[in-house]
Enzyme design. Structure first.
Site, PDB file in Angstrom:
ATOM      1  N   ASN A 139       0.869  -1.176   0.000  1.00 23.70           N
ATOM      2  CA  ASN A 139       0.000   0.000   0.000  1.00 23.70           C
ATOM      3  C   ASN A 139       0.907   1.227   0.000  1.00 23.70           C
ATOM      4  OD1 ASN A 139      -1.779   2.063   0.548  1.00 23.70           O
ATOM      5  ND2 ASN A 139      -2.301   1.367   2.622  1.00 23.70           N
ATOM      6  N   LYS A 144       0.232   4.229  -0.344  1.00 23.49           N
ATOM      7  CA  LYS A 144      -0.389   5.439   0.223  1.00 23.49           C
ATOM      8  C   LYS A 144      -0.111   6.634  -0.703  1.00 23.49           C
ATOM      9  CE  LYS A 144      -0.191   3.292   4.716  1.00 23.49           C
ATOM     10  NZ  LYS A 144      -0.110   3.411   6.164  1.00 23.49           N
ATOM     11  N   HIS A 183      -9.502   1.121   4.972  1.00 23.16           N
ATOM     12  CA  HIS A 183      -8.223   1.359   5.654  1.00 23.16           C
ATOM     13  C   HIS A 183      -8.452   2.324   6.823  1.00 23.16           C
ATOM     14  CE1 HIS A 183      -4.148   2.660   6.481  1.00 23.16           C
ATOM     15  NE2 HIS A 183      -3.757   1.540   5.909  1.00 23.16           N
ATOM     16  N   GLU A 203      -6.831   4.748   7.886  1.00 21.70           N
ATOM     17  CA  GLU A 203      -6.629   6.169   7.576  1.00 21.70           C
ATOM     18  C   GLU A 203      -7.876   6.770   6.933  1.00 21.70           C
ATOM     19  OE1 GLU A 203      -2.908   5.719   5.468  1.00 21.70           O
ATOM     20  OE2 GLU A 203      -1.983   5.135   7.357  1.00 21.70           O
ATOM     21  N   GLU A 259      -5.345  -4.939  10.696  1.00 23.22           N
ATOM     22  CA  GLU A 259      -4.338  -3.893  10.884  1.00 23.22           C
ATOM     23  C   GLU A 259      -4.625  -3.124  12.169  1.00 23.22           C
ATOM     24  OE1 GLU A 259      -2.413  -2.738   6.897  1.00 23.22           O
ATOM     25  OE2 GLU A 259      -4.205  -1.535   7.085  1.00 23.22           O
ATOM     26  N   GLY A 262       2.371   2.386  10.751  1.00 22.10           N
ATOM     27  CA  GLY A 262       3.299   3.501  10.570  1.00 22.10           C
ATOM     28  C   GLY A 262       4.009   3.921  11.850  1.00 22.10           C
ATOM     29  N   SER A 296       3.361  -1.976  10.426  1.00 24.22           N
ATOM     30  CA  SER A 296       4.814  -2.032  10.641  1.00 24.22           C
ATOM     31  C   SER A 296       5.408  -3.411  10.365  1.00 24.22           C
ATOM     32  CB  SER A 296       5.172  -1.553  12.050  1.00 24.22           C
ATOM     33  OG  SER A 296       4.763  -0.198  12.228  1.00 24.22           O
TER      34      SER A 296
HETATM   35  P1  PGA Z   1       2.777   0.379   7.671  1.00 22.53           P
HETATM   36  O1  PGA Z   1       1.312   0.555   7.040  1.00 22.53           O
HETATM   37  O2  PGA Z   1       3.339  -0.895   7.096  1.00 22.53           O
HETATM   38  O3  PGA Z   1       3.536   1.594   7.217  1.00 22.53           O
HETATM   39  O4  PGA Z   1       2.612   0.302   9.142  1.00 22.53           O
HETATM   40  C1  PGA Z   1       0.475  -0.544   6.830  1.00 22.53           C
HETATM   41  C2  PGA Z   1      -0.839  -0.076   6.255  1.00 22.53           C
HETATM   42  O5  PGA Z   1      -1.303   1.018   6.624  1.00 22.53           O
HETATM   43  O6  PGA Z   1      -1.447  -0.767   5.421  1.00 22.53           O
END
Ligand code: PGA
Length: 250
Positions: A9, A11, A94, A96, A166, A172, A211
């Site tokens: 992803n 982003k 997601h 976010e 997640e 992140g 992460s």
């Molecule tokens: P990250 O994000 O690997 O940077 O923690 C995962 C995600 O949001 O799908």
């Protein structure tokens, strides 16, 4: 046997040049992967990534989709458009989007249904916040998020979908769920689906996200109910992403 999947992803990251470089890097290492590999670029780079994919076997996904097919929806991108440019998967729900763009359970369920209706496959994201974990309500939260799609589209819809657990506190932050913590929730999710349909539950791919990186991927991927990963930060470097894509599979 479930085929493992590792999805990147990206982003809101990248440029024409960096996307080209990243794709060249990933393609060069595809010989060693032991997963279905998916990349989810920002919308504007999807056509150039589709070109770069060629016959490499890499699959294409989008990070979001409008629930409507066409019309006066300024700034939105529809399912037929995503199909037209070669997408197979769409990330829905997601954290976010839930936290920053007001996507409620109801909105995620409508989008999930629209993805399926368009012959695309949702990668449906679920997960609890730190506060919810500390309150001991992780299973309630994840259960509620899954119920949103079960109630709207039924358990059979999961035959064409992928789930991604997640934990919001791990995204992140560099704070990964331990393999045991993740496995516990993945098992809960599979059991919950199995209560409605054992065959669907057994075939359902449940990815871990938050992460996941080149150092912890092998241990996470070796858990019995973890079928791969949804990778943010570490998917932006071909070398790291490829280590995750080829990490030992249990
Ligand atoms: P990250 O994000 O690997 O940077 O923690 C995962 C995600 O949001 O799908």
């Amino acid at each position: 046997m479930r085929q493992p999947m590792v999805a990147g992803n990206w982003k809101m990251n990248g440029s024409s040049d960096s996307v080209k470089e990243l794709m060249n890097g990933i393609k060069a290492g595809m010989g060693g992967v032991n997963a279905e590999v998916v990349v989810c670029p920002p919308f504007v780079y999807i056509p150039s990534v589709a070109d770069a994919i060629g016959d490499s076997g890499i699959k294409l996904g989008a990070q979001n989709m409008c629930d409507q097919d066409a019309g006066a929806f300024t700034g939105e991108v529809s399912g037929p458009m995503l199909k037209d440019v070669g997408c197979e998967y769409v990330i829905i729900g997601h954290s976010e989007r839930r936290a920053m763009y007001g996507e409620t359970d109801e909105v995620t369920a409508i989008k999930y249904g629209a993805v399926l209706k368009n012959g695309l496959k949702p990668i449906f994201c679920i997960g609890e916040t730190l506060e919810e974990r500390e309150q001991g309500i992780t299973e309630q939260v994840v259960g509620r998020q899954i119920d949103a799609i079960l109630n709207s589209d039924g358990v059979a819809s999961l035959a064409n979908a992928v789930l991604a657990y997640e934990p919001v506190w791990a995204i992140g932050t560099g704070k990964t769920a331990s393999p045991e913590q993740a496995q516990e929730v993945h098992a809960f999710i599979r059991n919950k689906i199995a209560e409605q349909d054992k065959v669907i539950a057994e075939g359902l791919r449940i990815l871990y996200g938050g992460s996941m990186n080149s150092a912890n991927a092998a241990e996470l991927r070796s858990q019995p109910d973890i079928d791969g990963g949804l990778i943010g930060g570490a998917s932006l470097k071909a070398e790291d992403f490829l280590v995750i894509c080829s990490a030992g599979q249990g």
